[in-house]
Write an enzyme that holds these catalytic residues in place. Sequence first.
Site, PDB file in Angstrom:
ATOM      1  N   ASP A  25      -5.627 -13.156   0.952  1.00  0.00           N
ATOM      2  CA  ASP A  25      -6.224 -11.847   1.251  1.00  0.00           C
ATOM      3  C   ASP A  25      -7.745 -12.004   1.391  1.00  0.00           C
ATOM      4  O   ASP A  25      -8.509 -11.078   1.103  1.00  0.00           O
ATOM      5  CB  ASP A  25      -5.862 -10.817   0.169  1.00  0.00           C
ATOM      6  CG  ASP A  25      -6.035  -9.368   0.630  1.00  0.00           C
ATOM      7  OD1 ASP A  25      -6.204  -9.132   1.837  1.00  0.00           O
ATOM      8  OD2 ASP A  25      -6.013  -8.472  -0.236  1.00  0.00           O
ATOM      9  N   ASP A  54      -6.070 -15.214  -7.802  1.00  0.00           N
ATOM     10  CA  ASP A  54      -7.509 -15.506  -7.863  1.00  0.00           C
ATOM     11  C   ASP A  54      -8.116 -15.200  -9.231  1.00  0.00           C
ATOM     12  O   ASP A  54      -9.318 -15.310  -9.415  1.00  0.00           O
ATOM     13  CB  ASP A  54      -8.272 -14.723  -6.769  1.00  0.00           C
ATOM     14  CG  ASP A  54      -8.217 -13.212  -6.980  1.00  0.00           C
ATOM     15  OD1 ASP A  54      -7.425 -12.741  -7.815  1.00  0.00           O
ATOM     16  OD2 ASP A  54      -8.967 -12.497  -6.293  1.00  0.00           O
ATOM     17  N   GLY A  55      -7.272 -14.790 -10.190  1.00  0.00           N
ATOM     18  CA  GLY A  55      -7.789 -14.477 -11.514  1.00  0.00           C
ATOM     19  C   GLY A  55      -8.429 -13.104 -11.597  1.00  0.00           C
ATOM     20  O   GLY A  55      -8.913 -12.717 -12.659  1.00  0.00           O
ATOM     21  N   HIS A 115       0.864  -1.184   0.000  1.00  0.00           N
ATOM     22  CA  HIS A 115       0.000   0.000   0.000  1.00  0.00           C
ATOM     23  C   HIS A 115       0.898   1.231   0.000  1.00  0.00           C
ATOM     24  O   HIS A 115       0.765   2.130   0.828  1.00  0.00           O
ATOM     25  CB  HIS A 115      -0.940  -0.013   1.209  1.00  0.00           C
ATOM     26  CG  HIS A 115      -2.025  -1.047   1.098  1.00  0.00           C
ATOM     27  ND1 HIS A 115      -3.145  -0.858   0.333  1.00  0.00           N
ATOM     28  CD2 HIS A 115      -2.142  -2.278   1.642  1.00  0.00           C
ATOM     29  CE1 HIS A 115      -3.920  -1.929   0.412  1.00  0.00           C
ATOM     30  NE2 HIS A 115      -3.340  -2.817   1.195  1.00  0.00           N
ATOM     31  N   ALA A 138     -11.660  -5.107  -2.560  1.00  0.00           N
ATOM     32  CA  ALA A 138     -11.580  -5.147  -1.094  1.00  0.00           C
ATOM     33  C   ALA A 138     -11.340  -6.573  -0.627  1.00  0.00           C
ATOM     34  O   ALA A 138     -12.244  -7.258  -0.169  1.00  0.00           O
ATOM     35  CB  ALA A 138     -12.871  -4.589  -0.486  1.00  0.00           C
ATOM     36  N   GLY A 139     -10.100  -7.026  -0.772  1.00  0.00           N
ATOM     37  CA  GLY A 139      -9.794  -8.398  -0.418  1.00  0.00           C
ATOM     38  C   GLY A 139     -10.373  -9.342  -1.456  1.00  0.00           C
ATOM     39  O   GLY A 139     -10.799  -8.926  -2.537  1.00  0.00           O
TER      40      GLY A 139
END
Length: 377
Positions: free
Chosen positions: A267, A241-242, A188, A302-303
Amino acid sequence: MSLTLADARIVTTDGIHDGWLTIEDGRITHVGRGSAPRPGHSLGGRHVVPGFVDVHNHGGAGGSFPAGDPGTARDAIALHERHGTTTMVASLVTDTLDGLARAASALAELCEDGLLAGIHFEGPYIARSRCGAHDPSLLRDPSAQELAGLFKAARGHARMVTIAGELPGGLDAIRMTAGEGVIAAVGHSDADYEQTLQAVEAGATVATHLYNAMPPLGHRAPGPVAALLEDERVTVELINDGVHVHPAMLRLAYEVAGPGRTMLVTDAMSATGLGDGEYVLGPMRVRVEDGVARLVEGGSIAGSTLTMDVAFRRSVRELGLSLPDAAQVASLTPARVLGLADRVGSIDVGKDADLVVLSDDLEVAGVMRRGAWITEP
Ligand SMILES: [Zn+2]
């Protein structure tokens, strides 16, 4: 109590061997090749990989680690265990210092119970311009003194802090964190290439979800991605996760960092294992659509709703990793980063019996944690 698992295809760092293993008091006591010397629980020739190690996880099954509620945190842990994660760090997101201390103190209880391997403070010491799903109004300049208070609240279970090293006080906070034996992670962050190298020089050893929430790789402005990939002291987290990162960029990172410096993370947030709908991540409202979690306000990712078994399978299918290499990035490398490689991360004598049995199509067929079946194959 001794248990023999026979007819297994055991995935180790040096290859895949047909064989058997014996478990006593939660530990692996023998690993052998060929047929077992005594009858045991047959795994029917299925692959066995070490239990997955996830160093970046915000929750699941409706439980959110940032909420600091041990009951729902246990639900989240149980969900990820069923998906093969046997060692997990609970990640907090930016909140007030009081809120963070409260959550850390509640989660420390689960660390003491052996359910969590520690606590990760992903905020509040991160860059406003790269804050992603963190509440921008609660961000702070890094402070070694404040960190000391958070570490105290975590009762020795603080494992990782994500810090944007370019912020005022950033390098001091990284030095202090590393000096306390806590992992300092770069993330971040709006740092350029040189500033990122300074953060590593100050003691940062992990890249929080490489590529996400940092400037992109540019041919004249290489930025943090190039610095983190090329420095041998850094291990990079990848969200496979694609959604978060294109597979080509994941392959590129893996080509440079290799299995020894690449680790898969989820995440994951509280919606993981549940359907689409509205959830929270710390103080922020999140909407999940088609499994993709985004802030209600602004739409930042968001995650994820990823589990480690899916990340593992995708690393074989989309990135072309061999099973031993996939096991390394899902288990041994994160175990090494956590300083736990003497206990977990591979199928070796003396280590905890943390195992995942896989079906032919690499789905989870069984999970064992510390010698006890979570799911019996
Ligand atoms: Zn996160």
